[in-house]
Design an enzyme around this catalytic site. Structure first.
Site, PDB file in Angstrom:
ATOM      1  CB  CYS A   1       8.697 -42.137 -12.746  1.00 46.36           C
ATOM      2  SG  CYS A   1       9.584 -43.658 -11.812  1.00 46.36           S
TER       3      CYS A   1
ATOM      4  N   GLY B   1      -7.854  -7.440   4.017  1.00 46.33           N
ATOM      5  CA  GLY B   1      -8.948  -7.320   4.987  1.00 46.33           C
ATOM      6  C   GLY B   1      -8.541  -7.920   6.510  1.00 46.33           C
TER       7      GLY B   1
ATOM      8  CE1 TYR C   1      11.366 -39.601 -17.449  1.00 45.43           C
ATOM      9  CE2 TYR C   1      13.557 -39.689 -18.495  1.00 45.43           C
ATOM     10  CZ  TYR C   1      12.464 -40.273 -17.910  1.00 45.43           C
ATOM     11  OH  TYR C   1      12.698 -41.545 -17.462  1.00 45.43           O
TER      12      TYR C   1
ATOM     13  CG  HIS D   1      -3.382 -47.908  -3.688  1.00 48.44           C
ATOM     14  ND1 HIS D   1      -4.790 -48.131  -4.096  1.00 48.44           N
ATOM     15  CD2 HIS D   1      -2.992 -48.637  -4.609  1.00 48.44           C
ATOM     16  CE1 HIS D   1      -5.262 -48.841  -5.055  1.00 48.44           C
ATOM     17  NE2 HIS D   1      -3.755 -49.055  -5.453  1.00 48.44           N
TER      18      HIS D   1
ATOM     19  CE  LYS E   1      -3.918  -0.041   2.188  1.00 48.88           C
ATOM     20  NZ  LYS E   1      -3.639  -1.272   2.842  1.00 48.88           N
TER      21      LYS E   1
ATOM     22  NE  ARG F   1      -5.820  -4.896  -2.728  1.00 48.65           N
ATOM     23  CZ  ARG F   1      -6.506  -4.829  -1.633  1.00 48.65           C
ATOM     24  NH1 ARG F   1      -5.823  -4.608  -0.604  1.00 48.65           N
ATOM     25  NH2 ARG F   1      -7.689  -5.299  -1.360  1.00 48.65           N
TER      26      ARG F   1
ATOM     27  CG  MET G   1      -2.704  -7.378   9.124  1.00 46.74           C
ATOM     28  SD  MET G   1      -1.158  -6.903   8.688  1.00 46.74           S
ATOM     29  CE  MET G   1      -1.117  -6.635   6.846  1.00 46.74           C
TER      30      MET G   1
ATOM     31  NE  ARG H   1      -6.924   2.184   4.193  1.00 44.83           N
ATOM     32  CZ  ARG H   1      -7.243   2.263   3.077  1.00 44.83           C
ATOM     33  NH1 ARG H   1      -7.176   3.224   2.315  1.00 44.83           N
ATOM     34  NH2 ARG H   1      -8.048   1.154   2.567  1.00 44.83           N
TER      35      ARG H   1
ATOM     36  CB  SER I   1      13.209 -43.732 -14.228  1.00 41.11           C
ATOM     37  OG  SER I   1      11.911 -42.999 -13.700  1.00 41.11           O
TER      38      SER I   1
END
Length: 886
Positions: free
Chosen positions: A837, A106, A857, A460, A27, A342, A108, A97, A770
Site C-alpha cells: 500500500c 533528429g 494485490y 507529504h 533505419k 519506423r 544524430m 545517416r 500489507s
C-alpha cells in the site's frame, strides 16, 4: 563482436532484415526489410552499430577490416547503380545517416549529396542535363559537410544564402538560378577558408570524415540529453549504425519532391493518412521548415500515379509491421523511393486508439495492444493538461519535481485556511508552501494544485496530492517562499499572493500566468476497452488508497477492487474533529480520554459507512491511527494560545503537553502500534467505529461489507498479539450482540525490517500483510523521505543510486525484504493475503517486481488505479515473453 561489420541491401542482394535492429539500427534494419518486401528503396549498405561500440571503447578508432569491407560494399553499390564514386562523368552520390535501435529522431547527424567535388558536380550536371540542380546539390553538400563533419558555424552558410536571395530580390531557394548557385558555391568555399578549414576534394576522405561525424554524434550533447529525458540507458543499445545509401533527388524539378507521412493521424489516432510534401526539394527542406509544405492530398492532384503507389506502400508497411508507420519518401523525376519507415511517435490518446483499433481490424491481438500502450499514456489521458498553443506564450519561471501529474491554473495562496475558504467559494487557487503538513489537507483539497519549495516525490505534498488527483510540483528549490510577507521569489522575479500561476505536474514546470487546460477523457471509449482487456490478463488485484467516500467513489470509477489503505488519522484533521482529538491528547486520565474519543466515535463510524457503501462487496483495509500525537497539536505561540482557549486549559499547560510530546526522531518514536498499546482506548474506539459501521450498513441495506483492520508499525509479534486480542474481543462482542454476520480480518502493515525477517512468526497471528513500502524504504536506507531531496539528486547524478528508491522500489534491498516477508508469511499461513500500500503500488516498474515476488494485490492512489491495472497485465505478459526466450 561479429566478424561481419557491413551489411548490403539492394533488390536481390539484401543481407539484413527487420529483426536485426540491435546490429543495424532501426533505419538500417527497416531499409533492408523494405527491400526484402520489394518496395522501391535506393540501394546501399549499413555499418553495424557494433562498430560504434568498438569506436568508443578503443579511443575513437575502427576495428581491423572495416575499411576493406566498406570499400567492397561501395564497389558493389557502384555495380548496382551503374555509377562511380568520384567518377567525373557519371558520379555516384550517397547519403550518410545515423540510426540506432531505438528511434532518436533528429538527435544524430546526417550528410546528403556526399561525393560531390569540383569535377563530379560538372559530371552530375551533364548526366542529368540539369546544371542548376547539380549546383543546388553542391551548395547543400558544402553547407551540411562543413557544419556536420568539420564543426563550422551553420549560420555563416545560412547568412550567405539569405544575402544572395536578398540581392536577387527573391524569397525562396528554388528561385535562385544556376548562375546564382555557382556563385553561392564559391562563397561557401570562401567560408571554409575564413574558418581555416579545408574542403576535401577526395571523395574517400569525405566519406570517412562523414562516418566519423555520425559515430561522433552518438555522444553529442543533444543525443545524450535525449536519452536522459526518455530514460534510455546507454547499455540498452550498442550505439548508432551508419547507413550509406545511393542518393535519389527530390530537387530535380517539378516532377520531383520529398515528404514525410504517417499511416494514421499521430495526434488523434484516426485511421487516415497524415502527411505533407514539397516539390523540388530535399529532405532537410521539410524538416527545417524553410518552405511551407503542401498537404499530402495535393500530391494526388500533382502526381496521381505516384500518390496511389505511395498509399499502397504505406498500407503494405502498416500491415507488415502491424503498427502505425512514419515514412520518408523522395520522388525523383516521377519515380517514387522510400527512404525510411519506423513506428511513428504519437500522442497518448492516439497510442491507445491505434492499439484498440488494430485489435478490431485483426492486425494485432489484445495482448499485443496491452503491451504496446505505455502506462504513462493511460496516465496522461486521465489528467487535465495544458493547451499546447496557449502554453507556448506563457513564461516558465522555475522547475521542480513532477510529483503528481496534471495541469492546474490558479491564484497563488500561501495559507491552507485561506486556500480552503477561497476554494470552497469556487475560486481557482494554487496552494504554495515551503512544504505541507497534515494541517494543510483542507487547503490542499480545495486548491487546483500544490506547489512546494521543499520535499521529494514522496513528501507529504506529493503523496496527498496524488491521492487526491491534484497536480503537484514539489521541491522547487529555486523558489523562495515568503508566506508571511505575501510573495515568493525566483531569482529577480517576484510573484505576489493572488497573482496567477500555472503548474504542470507532469513536467514540474511553473509558469507565470493563466494557461487554459483540456479536460481528461475519463474511463470511456478505447481507454476503458483496453483496461478491460488488461483485467482479463492480470493476476495482481488492484486496490486504492482512499480515506474518504469521495476518493473511494473515484477509485471504483477507475476500476479499483477494494481499498488497500484507509488512513484513519486523515479523518481527524477536519475542522469539527481536530478539537476533539486535541481534547483526547491533553486528557490527564483514561476516563477523560475515553470521553473525548466517544465524541469522535460517531464521526468515524459515518466515515467508514461511506467507504463501505462505495466499496460494497469489496474489501476495505482500515489502518488504525499511525502518526505521533504531536502532529495534531499547534507549535507556534499564537496557535497554542488560540488552541488553549478553545480547549479551556491554561496556555502553559498546552505548551507543556506540546513539549512533552516532542521527539528527537518521531519516525522511530511513539507512533503506530506503540501509540495504541500505550492508549488501548484509541484502538477500542476505532474498532467500535469500524465494526459498528459494518453492522449498521448491513442492517440498513444488506450490502456485503468486508472490513480488514490493519495494525501499523508492528516489529514484534507480541505487539500484534496484544492489540489483536483487544480488537477481537470488542469486534466479536459487537457482532454477537447485533445478530448480524460480519466477516472481518485483523492483519498488519509490514513496514519495519524486523517484521520482514520474522514474518513467519507474525503470520501466525496476522490474517493479511500489507507492505508499507514508504516507511520500509526509509528504515532500510535510513533515508528521511522529506529530507532526501537535499542529497538524492547528487546520488542519482553521480550514479550512486540508479533511481529514486521512494519512486521505484529498490529491488535488491527493500525488495528482498518484501520477498522474504511474503515467502515466510505464506509458508506459515497458506491463505495469507499479501499486498502493498506504499507509493510503489502505483509505479509500473515496482508492480512488475511485486508480480514476480508473489504478492496478491497492489494499492495506489485512486488516480493511478488505471495505470496499475495496465502495469499488472504487462507484468504477466512480460513474464511469458521471458519464459519463451529462456
Amino acid at each position: 563482436m561479429t566478424k561481419k561489420l557491413v551489411y548490403f541491401f539492394a533488390n536481390g542482394s539484401t543481407e539484413g532484415k527487420a529483426e536485426m535492429k540491435d546490429i543495424l539500427g532501426g533505419k538500417g534494419a527497416n531499409l533492408a526489410e523494405m527491400t526484402n518486401l520489394g518496395i522501391p528503396v535506393p540501394p546501399g549498405f549499413t555499418i553495424s552499430a557494433e562498430v560504434c561500440k568498438y569506436f568508443y571503447q578503443n579511443n575513437r578508432t575502427y576495428p581491423e577490416g572495416l575499411k576493406e569491407e566498406v570499400s567492397k560494399a561501395m564497389k558493389k553499390l557502384e555495380q548496382v547503380t551503374g555509377k562511380g564514386f568520384g567518377d567525373a562523368n557519371k558520379p555516384l552520390l550517397v547519403s550518410v545517416r545515423s540510426g540506432a535501435a531505438i528511434s532518436m529522431p533528429g538527435m544524430m547527424d546526417t550528410i546528403l549529396n556526399l561525393g560531390l567535388n569540383d569535377k563530379t558536380v560538372e559530371g552530375l550536371a551533364k548526366m542529368t542535363n540539369n546544371p542548376r540542380f547539380a549546383y543546388d546539390a553542391y551548395r547543400r553538400f558544402l553547407q551540411m559537410f562543413g557544419d556536420t563533419a568539420l564543426g563550422m558555424p551553420k549560420s555563416k552558410f545560412e547568412n550567405a544564402l539569405e544575402e544572395m536571395k536578398k540581392t536577387k530580390g527573391v524569397k525562396l531557394d528554388v528561385e535562385l538560378d544556376e548562375k546564382d548557385l555557382r556563385k553561392l558555391v564559391e562563397i561557401y568555399k570562401d567560408i571554409y577558408k575564413e574558418e581555416n578549414k579545408e574542403f576535401p576534394q577526395d571523395v574517400e576522405k569525405q566519406l570517412w570524415l562523414a562516418i566519423d561525424a555520425v559515430f561522433g554524434s552518438w555522444m553529442s550533447e543533444r543525443a545524450i540529453k535525449y536519452r536522459e529525458i526518455n530514460n534510455i540507458r546507454e547499455d540498452q543499445m550498442l550505439g548508432t549504425a551508419v547507413n550509406i545509401v545511393a542518393m535519389v533527388f527530390g530537387n530535380m524539378g517539378d516532377k520531383s519532391g520529398t515528404g514525410v507521412a504517417f499511416t494514421r493521424n499521430p495526434n488523434t489516432g484516426e485511421n487516415v493518412i497524415y502527411g505533407e510534401f514539397l516539390q523540388n526539394a530535399q529532405g532537410e527542406d521539410v524538416v527545417a521548415g524553410i518552405r511551407t509544405p503542401l498537404p499530402l492530398a495535393e500530391l494526388k492532384r500533382i502526381m496521381p500515379s505516384v500518390y496511389d503507389e505511395l498509399i499502397g506502400i504505406m498500407k503494405k508497411l502498416e500491415k507488415h509491421y502491424k503498427d502505425m508507420q512514419d515514412i520518408e519518401f523522395t520522388i525523383e523525376e516521377g519515380k517514387l523511393y522510400m527512404l525510411q519507415t519506423r513506428s511513428g511517435k504519437r500522442t497518448s490518446r492516439a497510442a491507445i486508439k491505434i492499439a484498440v483499433d488494430m485489435v478490431h481490424e485483426g492486425l494485432i491481438t489484445k495482448e499485443d495492444a496491452v503491451m504496446r500502450v505505455k502506462t504513462e499514456d493511460v496516465e496522461r489521458v486521465l489528467h487535465p493538461r495544458f493547451d499546447d498553443k496557449a502554453r507556448a506564450s506563457v513564461p516558465v519561471i522555475a522547475k521542480g519535481l513532477p510529483a503528481s501529474p496534471g495541469a492546474a491554473t490558479g491564484r497563488v495562496i500561501f495559507h491552507a485556511a485561506k486556500a480552503e475558504e477561497l476554494g470552497r467559494a469556487g475560486e481557482q487557487v494554487i496552494l504554495v508552501r515551503p512544504e505541507t503538513s497534515p494541517e494543510d489537507v483542507g487547503g490542499m483539497a480545495f486548491a487546483q494544485g500544490i506547489l512546494t519549495s521543499r520535499g521529494g516525490m514522496t513528501s507529504h505534498a506529493a503523496v496527498v496530492a496524488r491521492g487526491m488527483g491534484k497536480p503537484a510540483v514539489v521541491g522547487a528549490e529555486t523558489i523562495e517562499v515568503k508566506e508571511e510577507e505575501g510573495f515568493f521569489r525566483v531569482n529577480k522575479t517576484i510573484v505576489k499572493e493572488e497573482e496567477w500561476i500555472s503548474i504542470d505536474g507532469s513536467t514540474g514546470e511553473i509558469l507565470l500566468g493563466k494557461v487554459p487546460t483540456i479536460k481528461p477523457v475519463g474511463l470511456e471509449g478505447e481507454v476503458a476497452e483496453l483496461l478491460e482487456w488488461a483485467n482479463q490478463i492480470r493476476r495482481l488485484g488492484v486496490r486504492a488508497n482512499a480515506d474518504i467516500p469521495r476518493d473511494a467513489e473515484v477509485a471504483r470509477k477507475f476500476g479499483a477492487e477494494g481499498i488497500g489503505l484507509c488512513r484513519t488519522e486523515h479523518m481527524f484533521f477536519e475542522k469539527d474533529r481536530i478539537p476533539k482529538v486535541r481534547k483526547m491528547i491533553v486528557a490527564k486520565t483514561k476516563e477523560e480520554r475515553e470521553k473525548a474519543l466517544a465524541e469522535l466515535l460517531p464521526l468515524q463510524k459515518d466515515d467508514f459507512k461511506g467507504l463501505f457503501k462505495a466499496m460494497a462487496g469489496y474489501p476495505v483495509t482500515i489502518r488504525l491511527i499511525d502518526p505521533p500525537l504531536h502532529e495534531f497539536l499547534p507549535h507556534d505561540d499564537e496557535q497554542i494560545k488560540a488552541t488553549a482557549k478553545e480547549l479551556g486549559i491554561p496556555e502553559k499547560e498546552l505548551k507543556d503537553v506540546v513539549e512533552s510530546l516532542n521527539e528527537l526522531n518521531p519516525m522511530l518514536g511513539h507512533r503506530g502500534c506503540r501509540l495504541t498499546i500505550t492508549y488501548p482506548e484509541i484502538a477500542i474506539m476505532q474498532t467500535r467505529a469500524i465494526i459498528g459501521a459494518a453492522i449498521e450498513l448491513k442492517k440498513e441495506s444488506n450490502l456485503e461489507v468486508i472490513p480488514e483492520i490493519m495494525i501499523p508499525l508492528v516489529g514484534h509479534v507480541n505487539e500484534l498479539i496484544f492489540l489483536k486480542k483487544i480488537i477481537k474481543e470488542v469486534a466479536d462482542q459487537m457482532i454477537k450482540e447485533s445478530g448480524v454476520k460480519i466477516d472481518y480480518k485483523v492483519g498488519t502493515m509490514i513496514e519495519v525490517p524486523r517484521a520482514c525477517v520474522t514474518a513467519d512468526e507474525i503470520a501466525k497471528e496476522a490474517e493479511f500483510f500489507s507492505f508499507g513500502t514508504n516507511d520500509l524504504t526509509q528504515m532500510t536506507f535510513a533515508f528521511s523521505r522529506d529530507d532526501v531531496g537535499k542529497f538524492l539528486p547528487e546520488y542519482l547524478q553521480k550514479g550512486i543510486l540508479e533511481h529514486d528508491p521512494f519512486k521505484s522500489i529498490d529491488q535488491v534491498g527493500v525488495g528482498a525484504l518484501v520477498e522474504m516477508g511474503t515467502k515466510k508469511g505464506k509458508s506459515v499461513r497458506n491463505n495469507l493475503k499479501v499486498g502493498v500500500c506504499g507509493e510503489h503500488g502505483g509505479d509500473p516498474k515496482s508492480i512488475h517486481f511485486f508480480h514476480k515476488a508473489g504478492l496478491d494485490y497492489v494499492s495506489c492512489s485512486p488516480y493511478r488505479v488505471p495505470v496499475a491495472r495496465l502495469a499488472a497485465a504487462q507484468a504477466v505478459l512480460a513474464g511469458k515473453t521471458k519464459k519463451s526466450e529462456d
